[in-house]
Design a protein around this motif. Structure first.
Motif, PDB file in Angstrom:
ATOM      1  N   VAL A 162      14.099   4.309  -1.740  1.00  0.00           N
ATOM      2  CA  VAL A 162      15.191   3.552  -2.368  1.00  0.00           C
ATOM      3  C   VAL A 162      15.965   4.460  -3.324  1.00  0.00           C
ATOM      4  O   VAL A 162      17.205   4.513  -3.292  1.00  0.00           O
ATOM      5  N   LEU A 163      15.218   5.194  -4.139  1.00  0.00           N
ATOM      6  CA  LEU A 163      15.894   6.106  -5.074  1.00  0.00           C
ATOM      7  C   LEU A 163      16.748   7.127  -4.318  1.00  0.00           C
ATOM      8  O   LEU A 163      17.885   7.411  -4.694  1.00  0.00           O
ATOM      9  N   PRO A 200       0.814  -1.230   0.000  1.00  0.00           N
ATOM     10  CA  PRO A 200       0.000   0.000   0.000  1.00  0.00           C
ATOM     11  C   PRO A 200       0.847   1.280   0.000  1.00  0.00           C
ATOM     12  O   PRO A 200       0.340   2.332  -0.322  1.00  0.00           O
ATOM     13  N   LYS A 201       2.087   1.141   0.348  1.00  0.00           N
ATOM     14  CA  LYS A 201       2.916   2.349   0.434  1.00  0.00           C
ATOM     15  C   LYS A 201       4.068   2.270  -0.545  1.00  0.00           C
ATOM     16  O   LYS A 201       5.158   2.780  -0.271  1.00  0.00           O
ATOM     17  N   PHE A 202       3.792   1.613  -1.670  1.00  0.00           N
ATOM     18  CA  PHE A 202       4.925   1.348  -2.571  1.00  0.00           C
ATOM     19  C   PHE A 202       5.579   2.625  -3.069  1.00  0.00           C
ATOM     20  O   PHE A 202       6.778   2.675  -3.293  1.00  0.00           O
ATOM     21  N   ASN A 203       4.776   3.708  -3.209  1.00  0.00           N
ATOM     22  CA  ASN A 203       5.389   4.958  -3.702  1.00  0.00           C
ATOM     23  C   ASN A 203       6.459   5.472  -2.759  1.00  0.00           C
ATOM     24  O   ASN A 203       7.508   5.928  -3.173  1.00  0.00           O
ATOM     25  N   ALA A 241      13.976  11.850  -6.705  1.00  0.00           N
ATOM     26  CA  ALA A 241      13.239  11.007  -5.770  1.00  0.00           C
ATOM     27  C   ALA A 241      12.262  11.846  -4.963  1.00  0.00           C
ATOM     28  O   ALA A 241      11.104  11.459  -4.763  1.00  0.00           O
ATOM     29  N   ILE A 242      12.715  13.006  -4.544  1.00  0.00           N
ATOM     30  CA  ILE A 242      11.823  13.845  -3.742  1.00  0.00           C
ATOM     31  C   ILE A 242      10.687  14.387  -4.593  1.00  0.00           C
ATOM     32  O   ILE A 242       9.533  14.470  -4.140  1.00  0.00           O
ATOM     33  N   ILE A 243      11.003  14.717  -5.831  1.00  0.00           N
ATOM     34  CA  ILE A 243       9.931  15.179  -6.727  1.00  0.00           C
ATOM     35  C   ILE A 243       8.890  14.087  -6.899  1.00  0.00           C
ATOM     36  O   ILE A 243       7.679  14.327  -6.826  1.00  0.00           O
TER      37      ILE A 243
END
Lengths: 520, 495, 138
Positions: C19-20, C10-13, C47-49
């Motif tokens: 990870v990035l 559910p929190k894959f994003n 990654a933050i974007i």
């Protein structure tokens, strides 16, 4: 015009930079006048704002007139500027210091970066705009943008320096970007939980929905703290600072050293006071078995001791001052986290003092290097005889760093040590006194070198740096350099004598706050 | 107690500070420069004298310079008996010292004389500031100012010896004042919630327990290291690298007495004698002072350098004063107060003599002084009078103060410490009288033989004769000093 | 398995961005080559974007454009806007600024590394540091 003053503080340098971009590139002689003009307007607007704050107290300026929506206080949909006594004080420091350094830069920029004068002043003004904007804005995301504006310009301002400066600028880019990104991430987490970006609204939502225990808010808290600590060079995240400040051009060092770290400390205080709330900041345990406030004060003590010890072993003047700045950052962080009003007052008061102390010392060192061409402490031989006036100003700055009365450094220590005693943080008190003594050793060693004749001073190693040898030295100090130096030196005494007035202003902004000393 | 608001104490303080401007401006014309110093000295003395009758009537003179320098604490002057006593000693001896330095500095052909006179004036300003300070913070401000202003004087010769002497000087004085006094002062500030006014009962009275009280008291006593209390004494012998006028006025009178004065203020004004009595911790200070008295006298015996011997003697004599006040009895306080003046007059005479010998013959060591009395009869006669005064023999003024110190010790029933005082007086004889004997009764070595009298310049000899006569005069007419000391004792102790 | 179902899927994003970000951070700190550091920096910022963009997304929502011509003949002007039907536009707008900032940072960093190359003739940190060691230090 009076009610538009807050925006003019930021817009004046911004438009000045644009003007240089259009006009200054062709007419190089106009760059300095435009810079001075823009900064004078900014200073005037700051003074006007300051007066407003003194008479009316804290107020909000709505950019483009976007009113708040909803009943009660509502939520903000535009970007707001918010000025209270503390931010007005910091704004005043920014405006005054940047104007003084601009005057000082008249001969330096031409001498050190002759082919890049317009670009230099453009970046200079943008940096000031960024710093002022960060101080005045009430919007967490706007703060990020302005943080990046000031960071990007400062990277460039450092990189125009010598061979080593480019390298330190690169390291600064890496560290600075990590810091800014952490901040962005922290704001992201705050936004997820609260759905607003206005600092006061974030706090209101956290309080209204009782989100203090939410992991998202805790993560945001840690991320934002890490971000400001990286940006303010809080030990052990300081590695970027000494080289960046000591290899950069004279003017860059003199502008950045007083302002950048100090503004970041203000941002930290702002985050603690406005966004998270002091009860959150001081009582947070974040699921750890220790108290966050105690932890930060301990870290500050370590920072103070470490910064002082590292400064002790430096032989380069600017680098030595840079390490002292790292120790001073510890003063302010520790003071802010003591969890009592006196400590917080001391931290804010020391922001002002430290800015002027660092300014005075960096300006004086700039004069020495311009006159002798030697950046080492050992190069200061016989300076009391050669330039007594400059040395007198340097002495005032040094005494202030040591914390001797009647300079303002003494009164900073007064509030900070007093706060430490009140909070019972004895290691912080000890660290402050230790740092005073180390500063005394450092500066009296310098005085000895400058006071006693050459053959008695420590033997100086032969200078083999090819870059250092053929520096053109000035025969006499121009007024454009000695005047800002003397204004800053006199300011140190003035700030000391009027410390009660200043702390009363600070108190008027802190007065309504409740401090929550950590239990036990 | 009646309080009169008047800016006179401030002006008295300012007189010498303002003198810096003409001194520097007329730096190239030594005669005008020295005249300025004299005028400032005269103005200062006149201002101090003008306050004496008022204070003797039991009134206080108060002047507030800054209403609140930090919250609740003004930058304020208040002249009481102790302050006026010390101010009077310092400002009257400054004039004599100025005359003496004119002779000495010109005689020795010293460099940078303008700087010397300028910083001397600043030091005197700081000294009076300490004397007239109304609260602990004001006192501290001037105390630090004095440390800094005397550094260029101590290192005046700018040679290797001066550098190491200056280093020791600042290391001891700054590290103790920042490391000990500042936290102690802030602790008091947070305990009292803002007020730090010296008051008769002591502003800390009833606010601390015995343990905290002892820690704070010791922080203060050691922190004001200008008093030369052991183990923070070794800056004083090292400061003897300074030109003799500096050693004479500053390191026999102004600076060291500032240290002692601060200690007295702490005992009487911060804690209050009654409160210390209830806490029962003053004996610790007494024993430290007693130890200093004994040990420094023993060290003095071993010193061959005349000025160093006098310095160790000073360390011992200063601890007499601390000892006296730490007895917490009226007689002890009277003895201490009088000893400030009596020792000042005696010791400055000895230093003046040492400097005169150096100027006339270039001799610095006791062992070289054989037969010098024939060559410099006035100087050595003055030296004899000064020595007897330090030892405390009548008919010289030191006798009075020692007498009251003994009485104070007897009142406090500290018989062992009284014994130490007596032993130390004997030691005083042992380290001072041999010099006199050597000077008058030994034959000078062959190369030192000079026919007739070859004294130092007149500007040096006149002041030392004046102070030597002063020692006698103060024995004959101690009434004024005694009444001041009695006033101090009645306001600080309860019978 | 339960862990995967509860915390990762559910929190894959978040997992992807973390990870990035770690990859980028590792490159920024540990890589020896300045250019690789900058690539790491770009990944880090991206990654933050990504994180911001993903938090604006809602299940079953559409792009945030108010379309008045979905059904011919119907008037929608006064209809209430149902927030659930649209993704949150604000994080996306914020990211426009952030992208500009990151591009500017990258550009500046590239310019600086170009200058470093000109000064030292290399972009390897070790080589540069060994060159500096030969020079007089503070």
């Amino acid at each position: 015009m009076g009610e538009q003053a807050p925006i003019a503080i930021v817009l004046a340098p911004l438009f000045g930079a644009l003007l240089i971009a259009f006009v200054g590139i062709r007419f190089k002689a106009l760059c300095l006048p435009v810079t001075l003009g823009a900064l004078t307007v900014s200073l005037a607007a700051t003074i006007e704002t300051f007066r407003t704050v003194l008479s009316e107290g804290e107020f909000i300026y709505l950019i483009s007139g976007w009113e708040r929506l909803g009943e009660g206080k509502g939520i903000s949909i535009g970007i707001e500027y918010r000025v209270d006594a503390i931010s007005a004080l910091v704004l005043l420091v920014i405006a005054a210091v940047s104007l003084l350094v601009a005057v000082y830069s008249r001969t330096r920029v031409v001498a050190e970066t002759p082919d890049r004068i317009p670009y230099y002043y453009m970046l200079y003004l943008l940096l000031v705009a960024g710093l002022a904007g960060m101080t005045i804005t009430n919007d967490a995301f706007n703060l990020f943008v302005l943080l990046e504006i000031s960071s990007l310009t400062s990277y460039a301002l450092i990189a125009v320096g010598s061979r080593r400066a480019v390298l330190s600028a690169f390291n600064y880019v890496i560290m600075g970007t990590i810091g800014a990104s952490f901040y962005l991430l922290g704001v992201g987490y705050l936004y997820i939980k609260t759905g607003v970006l206005n600092m006061e609204d974030i706090h209101a939502v956290i309080v209204a929905n009782d989100l203090a225990e939410s992991p998202s808010i805790q993560v945001a808290f840690v991320l934002i703290l890490m971000a400001v600590w990286i940006k303010m060079a809080f030990f052990p995240l300081h590695a970027w600072l000494p080289n960046a400040y000591s290899y950069s051009p004279t003017t860059t060092g003199a502008l950045m050293a007083p302002l950048v770290t100090k503004v970041m400390i203000y941002i930290m205080i702002r985050m603690m006071v406005t966004v998270f709330g002091l009860d959150y900041a001081f009582r947070a345990t974040l699921g750890m078995p220790f108290n966050w406030s105690n932890l930060v004060v301990s870290l500050s003590s370590i920072a103070i001791v470490a910064g002082s010890v590292m400064a002790l072993s430096r032989r380069d003047l600017k680098k030595m001052l840079s390490y002292i700045i790292i120790a001073e950052v510890g003063y302010m962080v520790g003071g802010a986290w003591l969890a009592n009003e006196r400590g917080m007052t001391g931290a804010v008061y020391h922001i002002v003092n430290d800015a002027f102390m660092t300014l005075c010392l960096f300006l004086a060192v700039g004069v020495f290097i311009a006159r002798t061409g030697d950046p080492r402490i050992a190069g200061m031989n016989g300076l009391f005889k050669k330039m007594p006036i400059t040395m007198a100003a340097f002495t005032i700055g040094a005494l202030s760093m040591i914390g001797l009365p009647p300079t303002c450094g003494f009164f900073s220590k007064w509030y900070l040590v007093g706060g430490g005693i009140e909070a019972g943080q004895w290691h912080f008190v000890g660290a402050l006194l230790f740092s005073s003594l180390v500063n005394a050793v450092i500066f009296f060693r310098i005085f000895e070198i400058a006071y006693f004749p050459k053959e008695l001073s420590d033997p100086a190693p032969e200078c083999t740096d090819p870059d250092a040898a053929p520096v053109a030295t000035l025969q006499r100090t121009p007024l454009s350099m000695s005047l800002p130096l003397w204004i800053s030196a006199i300011a140190l005494i003035g700030l000391g004598i009027f410390n009660h007035t200043i702390t009363q202003w600070i108190g008027s902004a802190l007065g309504s706050l409740k401090f929550f000393p950590p239990a036990g | 107690m009646e309080i009169i608001v008047s800016p006179v104490p401030f002006y008295a303080c300012l007189a010498s500070l303002l003198a810096v401007i003409p001194i520097v401006a007329f730096g190239r014309w030594p005669n005008i420069r020295e005249t300025c110093t004299f005028l400032a000295g005269a103005a200062k003395l006149a201002l101090v004298l003008a306050m004496v009758p008022v204070v003797l009537k039991g009134k206080l003179i108060e002047f507030t310079l800054v209403n609140e320098i930090v919250k609740g604490v003004p930058l304020q002057f208040r002249v009481d008996g102790l302050g006026i006593l010390f101010g009077l000693v310092a400002s009257s001896l400054w004039i004599l010292t100025t005359l003496y330095s004119t002779g000495y500095m010109r005689g020795a052909n010293e460099h940078s004389q303008t700087r010397f006179y300028a910083f001397f004036a600043v030091s005197l300003c700081a000294t009076l500031g300490v004397a007239f300070a109304a609260n602990l913070l004001t006192l501290y401000l001037f105390y630090e100012m004095l440390s800094l202003a005397t550094y260029p004087l101590v290192t005046h010769h700018q040679d290797k010896e001066a550098r190491s002497g200056g280093r020791t000087y600042l290391t001891y004085l700054l590290s103790t004042s920042i490391g000990f006094v500042l936290p102690a002062m802030l602790y008091c500030y947070s305990k009292t919630g803002g007020s730090m006014d010296f008051s008769t009962g002591g502003f800390l009275a009833g606010r601390v327990g015995p343990t905290e009280g002892l820690v704070v008291l010791l922080l203060f006593v050691f922190g004001f290291a200008k008093s030369g209390i052991m183990p923070f004494h070794s800056w004083l012998p090292n400061a003897m690298v300074a030109p003799t006028p500096v050693s004479a006025l500053l390191h026999a009178v102004a600076v060291v007495k500032v240290g002692v004065f601060c200690t007295i203020r702490v005992i009487t004004g911060v804690f209050g004698t009654d409160f210390l009595q209830t806490l029962d911790i003053a004996a610790v200070v007494s024993w430290i002072a007693g130890f200093t008295v004994l040990v420094s006298s023993l060290i003095a015996l071993t010193q061959d350098n005349l000025k160093r011997r006098l310095a160790f003697s000073t360390i011992g004599q200063l601890s007499y004063i601390i000892l006296g006040v730490s007895f917490l009895t009226a007689n002890g306080v009277i003895g201490s107060s009088m000893h400030i003046a009596m020792h000042a007059v005696g010791k400055i005479t000895l230093f003046f003599c040492a400097g005169a010998i150096y100027i006339a013959t270039g001799k610095k060591y006791v062992s070289q002084l054989s037969g010098i009395g024939r060559r410099m009869p006035f100087t050595m006669a003055a030296f004899t009078l000064g020595s007897l005064s330090i030892i405390g023999l009548p008919p010289l003024c030191g006798a009075w103060s020692k007498w009251f110190l003994f009485l104070g010790g007897m009142d406090a029933k500290q018989y062992v410490l009284v014994g130490i005082l007596i032993v130390s007086s004997l030691l005083n004889i042992a380290y001072l009288i041999p010099i006199v004997i050597k000077a008058f009764f030994e034959q000078p070595s062959e190369e030192d033989k000079v026919d007739g009298i070859a004294e130092a310049p007149l500007a040096c000899v006149i002041p030392l004769c004046c102070t030597a006569l002063g020692c006698v005069a103060l024995f004959a007419f101690p009434g004024f000093l005694h009444s001041l000391a009695r006033l101090i004792a009645t306001t600080t102790t309860t019978p | 398995m339960e862990f995967v179902e509860q915390f990762i899927v559910p929190k894959f994003n978040y997992w992807i961005y973390v990870v990035l970000m770690m990859i980028g951070m590792h490159a920024m700190i540990a890589k020896n080559n300045f250019f690789k550091k900058l690539i790491g920096m770009a990944i880090f910022q991206t990654a933050i974007i990504l994180f911001y963009v993903s938090i604006g997304v809602k299940e079953g929502a559409n792009i945030p454009i108010l379309d008045h011509h979905m059904m011919p003949g119907e008037v929608h002007a006064n209809d209430p806007v149902i927030a659930a039907k649209f993704t949150n536009p604000l994080p996306h707008v914020l990211m426009l600024t952030a992208i500009v900032v990151s591009v500017a940072t990258l550009g500046l960093a590239l310019a600086i590394s170009q200058k470093i190359y000109r000064e030292y003739g290399t972009l390897e940190e070790d080589d540069i540091l060994s060159q500096i060691k030969l020079e007089p230090n503070d």
